[in-house]
Write a protein that holds these residues in place. Structure first.
Motif, PDB file in Angstrom:
ATOM      1  N   PHE A  77       1.174  -1.564   0.141  1.00 21.57           N
ATOM      2  CA  PHE A  77      -0.014   0.134  -0.146  1.00 21.57           C
ATOM      3  C   PHE A  77       0.982   0.989  -0.034  1.00 21.57           C
ATOM      4  CE2 PHE A  77      -3.943  -2.328   0.749  1.00 21.57           C
ATOM      5  CZ  PHE A  77      -5.040  -1.843   0.634  1.00 21.57           C
ATOM      6  N   ALA A  78       1.856   1.748   0.896  1.00 23.89           N
ATOM      7  CA  ALA A  78       3.220   1.873   1.034  1.00 23.89           C
ATOM      8  C   ALA A  78       3.487   2.681  -0.324  1.00 23.89           C
ATOM      9  CB  ALA A  78       3.795   2.322   1.331  1.00 23.89           C
ATOM     10  N   LEU A  79       3.798   1.973  -1.460  1.00 22.97           N
ATOM     11  CA  LEU A  79       4.160   2.033  -2.085  1.00 22.97           C
ATOM     12  C   LEU A  79       4.057   2.302  -3.640  1.00 22.97           C
ATOM     13  CD1 LEU A  79       7.320   1.630  -3.715  1.00 22.97           C
ATOM     14  CD2 LEU A  79       6.648  -0.991  -4.551  1.00 22.97           C
ATOM     15  N   SER A  80       2.502   1.933  -3.395  1.00 17.85           N
ATOM     16  CA  SER A  80       1.603   2.077  -4.317  1.00 17.85           C
ATOM     17  C   SER A  80       1.137   3.462  -3.893  1.00 17.85           C
ATOM     18  CB  SER A  80       0.195   1.277  -4.337  1.00 17.85           C
ATOM     19  OG  SER A  80      -0.482   1.411  -5.488  1.00 17.85           O
ATOM     20  N   ALA A  81       1.163   3.528  -3.001  1.00 17.39           N
ATOM     21  CA  ALA A  81       1.123   5.361  -2.675  1.00 17.39           C
ATOM     22  C   ALA A  81       1.791   6.588  -3.033  1.00 17.39           C
ATOM     23  CB  ALA A  81      -0.056   5.859  -1.578  1.00 17.39           C
ATOM     24  N   TYR A  82       3.326   5.993  -2.866  1.00 20.75           N
ATOM     25  CA  TYR A  82       4.162   6.843  -3.095  1.00 20.75           C
ATOM     26  C   TYR A  82       4.708   7.012  -4.733  1.00 20.75           C
ATOM     27  CZ  TYR A  82       8.988   8.531  -3.884  1.00 20.75           C
ATOM     28  OH  TYR A  82      10.280   9.173  -4.168  1.00 20.75           O
ATOM     29  N   LEU A  83       4.173   5.492  -5.330  1.00 22.14           N
ATOM     30  CA  LEU A  83       4.551   5.643  -7.087  1.00 22.14           C
ATOM     31  C   LEU A  83       3.401   6.214  -7.462  1.00 22.14           C
ATOM     32  CD1 LEU A  83       5.323   1.766  -7.546  1.00 22.14           C
ATOM     33  CD2 LEU A  83       6.453   4.250  -7.451  1.00 22.14           C
ATOM     34  N   ALA A  84       2.039   6.373  -7.148  1.00 25.06           N
ATOM     35  CA  ALA A  84       0.766   7.183  -7.620  1.00 25.06           C
ATOM     36  C   ALA A  84       0.816   8.581  -7.311  1.00 25.06           C
ATOM     37  CB  ALA A  84      -0.194   6.952  -7.347  1.00 25.06           C
ATOM     38  N   ALA A  85       1.787   8.593  -6.674  1.00 27.00           N
ATOM     39  CA  ALA A  85       1.879  10.532  -6.062  1.00 27.00           C
ATOM     40  C   ALA A  85       3.218  11.128  -7.059  1.00 27.00           C
ATOM     41  CB  ALA A  85       2.076  10.642  -4.265  1.00 27.00           C
ATOM     42  N   ARG A  86       4.096  10.100  -6.706  1.00 29.06           N
ATOM     43  CA  ARG A  86       5.286  10.512  -7.273  1.00 29.06           C
ATOM     44  C   ARG A  86       5.347  11.075  -9.097  1.00 29.06           C
ATOM     45  NH1 ARG A  86       8.316  14.498  -4.823  1.00 29.06           N
ATOM     46  NH2 ARG A  86       8.767  13.927  -2.711  1.00 29.06           N
ATOM     47  N   PHE A  87       4.961   9.729  -9.440  1.00 25.82           N
ATOM     48  CA  PHE A  87       4.881   9.895 -11.117  1.00 25.82           C
ATOM     49  C   PHE A  87       3.441   9.303 -11.843  1.00 25.82           C
ATOM     50  CE2 PHE A  87       8.438   7.650  -8.894  1.00 25.82           C
ATOM     51  CZ  PHE A  87      10.240   8.131  -9.165  1.00 25.82           C
ATOM     52  N   PHE A  88       2.649   9.247 -11.319  1.00 32.48           N
ATOM     53  CA  PHE A  88       1.414   9.412 -12.551  1.00 32.48           C
ATOM     54  C   PHE A  88       0.329   9.834 -11.372  1.00 32.48           C
ATOM     55  CE2 PHE A  88       4.001   4.767 -12.831  1.00 32.48           C
ATOM     56  CZ  PHE A  88       4.083   4.879 -14.017  1.00 32.48           C
ATOM     57  N   PRO A  89       0.830  10.929 -11.184  1.00 33.21           N
ATOM     58  CA  PRO A  89      -0.721  11.679 -10.531  1.00 33.21           C
ATOM     59  C   PRO A  89      -1.723  11.740 -10.997  1.00 33.21           C
ATOM     60  CG  PRO A  89       1.202  13.247 -11.465  1.00 33.21           C
ATOM     61  CD  PRO A  89       1.945  12.151 -11.126  1.00 33.21           C
ATOM     62  N   ASN A  90      -2.946  11.574 -11.115  1.00 30.06           N
ATOM     63  CA  ASN A  90      -4.298  11.564 -10.595  1.00 30.06           C
ATOM     64  C   ASN A  90      -4.914   9.767 -11.440  1.00 30.06           C
ATOM     65  OD1 ASN A  90      -4.982  14.067 -10.340  1.00 30.06           O
ATOM     66  ND2 ASN A  90      -4.016  14.715 -11.806  1.00 30.06           N
ATOM     67  N   SER A  91      -3.824   9.321 -11.155  1.00 30.63           N
ATOM     68  CA  SER A  91      -4.131   7.289 -11.246  1.00 30.63           C
ATOM     69  C   SER A  91      -4.402   7.204  -9.787  1.00 30.63           C
ATOM     70  CB  SER A  91      -2.908   7.015 -11.943  1.00 30.63           C
ATOM     71  OG  SER A  91      -2.135   6.608 -10.043  1.00 30.63           O
ATOM     72  N   GLN A  92      -4.820   7.884  -8.859  1.00 33.26           N
ATOM     73  CA  GLN A  92      -5.241   6.674  -7.626  1.00 33.26           C
ATOM     74  C   GLN A  92      -6.836   6.673  -7.321  1.00 33.26           C
ATOM     75  OE1 GLN A  92      -3.106   9.777  -7.836  1.00 33.26           O
ATOM     76  NE2 GLN A  92      -2.187  10.081  -6.264  1.00 33.26           N
ATOM     77  N   GLY A  93      -7.453   6.259  -6.976  1.00 34.49           N
ATOM     78  CA  GLY A  93      -8.871   5.612  -6.557  1.00 34.49           C
ATOM     79  C   GLY A  93      -9.358   5.105  -8.452  1.00 34.49           C
ATOM     80  N   SER A  94     -10.176   4.884  -7.899  1.00 30.39           N
ATOM     81  CA  SER A  94     -11.311   4.326  -9.622  1.00 30.39           C
ATOM     82  C   SER A  94     -10.874   4.694 -10.337  1.00 30.39           C
ATOM     83  CB  SER A  94     -13.121   4.655  -8.636  1.00 30.39           C
ATOM     84  OG  SER A  94     -12.901   3.831 -10.511  1.00 30.39           O
ATOM     85  N   GLY A  95     -10.593   5.918 -10.705  1.00 28.62           N
ATOM     86  CA  GLY A  95     -10.804   6.432 -12.468  1.00 28.62           C
ATOM     87  C   GLY A  95     -11.943   6.877 -13.130  1.00 28.62           C
ATOM     88  N   ILE A  96     -12.821   5.893 -12.583  1.00 31.12           N
ATOM     89  CA  ILE A  96     -14.027   6.725 -13.394  1.00 31.12           C
ATOM     90  C   ILE A  96     -14.464   8.061 -12.457  1.00 31.12           C
ATOM     91  CG2 ILE A  96     -16.274   5.959 -13.039  1.00 31.12           C
ATOM     92  CD1 ILE A  96     -16.504   3.634 -13.168  1.00 31.12           C
ATOM     93  N   PRO A  97     -13.893   9.268 -11.424  1.00 35.97           N
ATOM     94  CA  PRO A  97     -14.662   9.799 -11.004  1.00 35.97           C
ATOM     95  C   PRO A  97     -13.282  10.528 -12.115  1.00 35.97           C
ATOM     96  CG  PRO A  97     -14.054   8.945  -8.980  1.00 35.97           C
ATOM     97  CD  PRO A  97     -14.270   8.060 -10.124  1.00 35.97           C
ATOM     98  N   GLN A  98     -12.502  10.163 -12.426  1.00 39.05           N
ATOM     99  CA  GLN A  98     -11.016  11.081 -13.293  1.00 39.05           C
ATOM    100  C   GLN A  98     -11.485  11.105 -15.178  1.00 39.05           C
ATOM    101  OE1 GLN A  98     -10.740   9.188 -11.216  1.00 39.05           O
ATOM    102  NE2 GLN A  98      -8.416   8.954 -10.819  1.00 39.05           N
ATOM    103  N   ALA A  99     -12.333  10.177 -15.064  1.00 40.96           N
ATOM    104  CA  ALA A  99     -13.362   9.786 -16.548  1.00 40.96           C
ATOM    105  C   ALA A  99     -14.128  11.309 -16.382  1.00 40.96           C
ATOM    106  CB  ALA A  99     -13.344   8.762 -17.426  1.00 40.96           C
TER     107      ALA A  99
END
Length: 456
Positions: A77-99
């Motif tokens: 979980f910690a690694l996933s949260a870090y990678l999402a914030a640092r390298f793939f911002p806006n990839s967090q969560g479901s993805g449907i709200p972003q669409a």
């Protein structure tokens, strides 16, 4: 003179050819994008299944392996949260709200912050990482963001101006390919993503669903997600399931969405001074709590919950408190902010709720599980038509069409009374606001006067 005539004729033919090619190019690019969405969705599904299988194998290999999640899950979980914030911002969560948010934004750069091929790649990898860590997440919501990202890239490459319609088409194609539910993909796009009927956009949706569905069928073949079942109410106790699963599922779904919106807002405010560091620490804490729940439940709450839901649909009763354990694990997984969807876990919670109700009332567990899934899912997403169609296509239970429609509507109405704001649309406002702030900050930065020589 004859040579001049032949040259002019050849010139006219070449103009016709290149003119026709320029007309056909957007269509060819669109078709390729829809087919790519289907192929990538199937590949994503296979990777997700493999990750869950590896986690299950590792945590059941030896007598004491069941304790491994206490280390593996928080770290993942910690690694996933870090990678999402640092390298793939806006990839967090479901993805449907972003669409959904991207459809509301008018600027291409703003849309690109939410939907891009880079984000799509990160979404797939980090969702797989989450499942490899035992997170209670699904791949269906992420597939929506992946499909929308692919089709938005298609719009740019093919010179197509209908970005909003193509985002809708990519989202529908993602759902259709992820579950092998083409009708649900179309209904989801109209009911949840756009909430309006747009003739041109829905033409894109239909074409994208057909092409992505053909690609998925060519690779995986035709199947029902939860296997085929044929159960229908036989007596008054069975019809009581419609009321209990509809109202109970809707209330539980409203609790999930309402709590997610409320605590999500508070957590974002708490993390504001140091968002990366605090969200990584919070994800680690959520991972530890999920690991404890998973160990206590005998490993049943880890992953998508597909095995448990399929068993209930086939008539195998689940433990009475499974739905509450899965509810907690799914809620914490979503709250942690790691990439991952809520579709499959929600269906598992609904199947668990229905199994418990059916066991207590002494009715068919299979029928109760199917109705529980529809009632709870309609309560979470507040989209009754999508809930009804997706459960029907996933189980093939055409004998329970009327009960499924009734329980979906009851779940929706109950949830609407208790929680006024739909979950995905409430979450999409966060991304819309963030995109507007980012654009204003960029505009302010470009308007500031540059320092002249000697000011340094």
């Amino acid at each position: 003179m004859a040579d001049l005539y032949r040259k002019s004729k050849l010139l006219r033919r070449s103009r016709v050819f290149w003119g026709s090619f320029s007309l056909w190019r957007p269509r060819l690019v669109f078709w390729c994008g829809a087919l790519a969405t289907g192929v990538i969705s199937v590949g994503f599904a296979k990777l997700a299944d493999l990750a869950q299988h590896v986690f299950t194998h590792v945590t059941t290999a030896t007598e004491w392996s069941f304790l491994l999640p206490l280390l593996l899950t928080p770290a993942g979980f910690a690694l996933s949260a870090y990678l999402a914030a640092r390298f793939f911002p806006n990839s967090q969560g479901s993805g449907i709200p972003q669409a959904i948010a991207a459809r509301h934004l008018k600027d291409d750069e703003d849309r690109g912050r939410l939907l891009s091929l880079r984000i799509a790649f990160g979404k797939i990898m980090l969702t797989v990482l989450g499942l490899l860590s035992g997170a209670s997440i699904g791949r269906e919501g992420p597939t929506v963001q992946v499909g929308a990202s692919i089709m938005l890239a298609v719009a740019r490459f093919g010179g197509m101006a209908q970005a909003r319609g193509l985002i809708l088409a990519g989202s529908a194609a993602g759902i259709a390919a992820a579950f092998n539910t083409p009708l649900a993909g179309i209904v989801f796009a109209i009911e949840e993503m756009s909430r309006t009927y747009e003739a041109r956009a829905n033409g894109f949706v239909l074409a994208a669903v057909i092409l992505s569905g053909l690609a998925a069928l060519g690779i995986s073949g035709s199947y029902h997600y939860f296997g085929s079942t044929s159960v229908a109410p036989a007596d008054m106790r069975d019809w009581c399931l419609v009321l209990v699963c509809g109202i109970g599922g809707g209330a539980l779904g409203a609790a999930f969405s309402g709590l997610a919106l409320h605590f999500g807002q508070r957590i974002r405010r708490w993390a504001q001074p140091a968002p990366v560091k605090r969200m990584v620490l919070f994800a680690l804490a959520c991972g530890l709590a999920i690991a404890v729940i998973g160990v206590v439940s005998g490993g049943r709450t880890f992953g998508t919950g597909y095995t448990e839901a399929r068993g209930a649909v086939q008539g195998e009763a689940l433990p009475l408190l499974f739905f509450l354990e899965k509810f907690a694990a799914g809620f914490l997984s979503m709250l942690s902010g790691i990439p991952g969807g809520i579709f499959a876990p929600s269906l598992s919670v609904g199947a668990g709720l229905g199994s418990t109700v059916g066991s207590l009332l002494g009715t068919s567990v299979a029928l109760a599980a199917v109705l529980g899934m529809a009632g709870y899912f309609a309560g979470v997403v507040q989209a009754p038509m999508t809930a009804f169609v997706i459960i029907l296509e996933m189980t093939g239970d055409h004998d329970a069409v009327i009960p499924l429609m009734a329980v979906s509507m009851l779940g929706y109405l109950t949830s609407r009374i208790l929680s006024r704001e739909p979950l995905y649309h409430g979450l999409s406002r966060v991304f819309i606001a963030a995109a507007i702030r980012a654009r204003r900050a960029a505009e302010k930065g470009t308007q500031e006067p540059r320092p002249v020589s000697g000011d340094h």
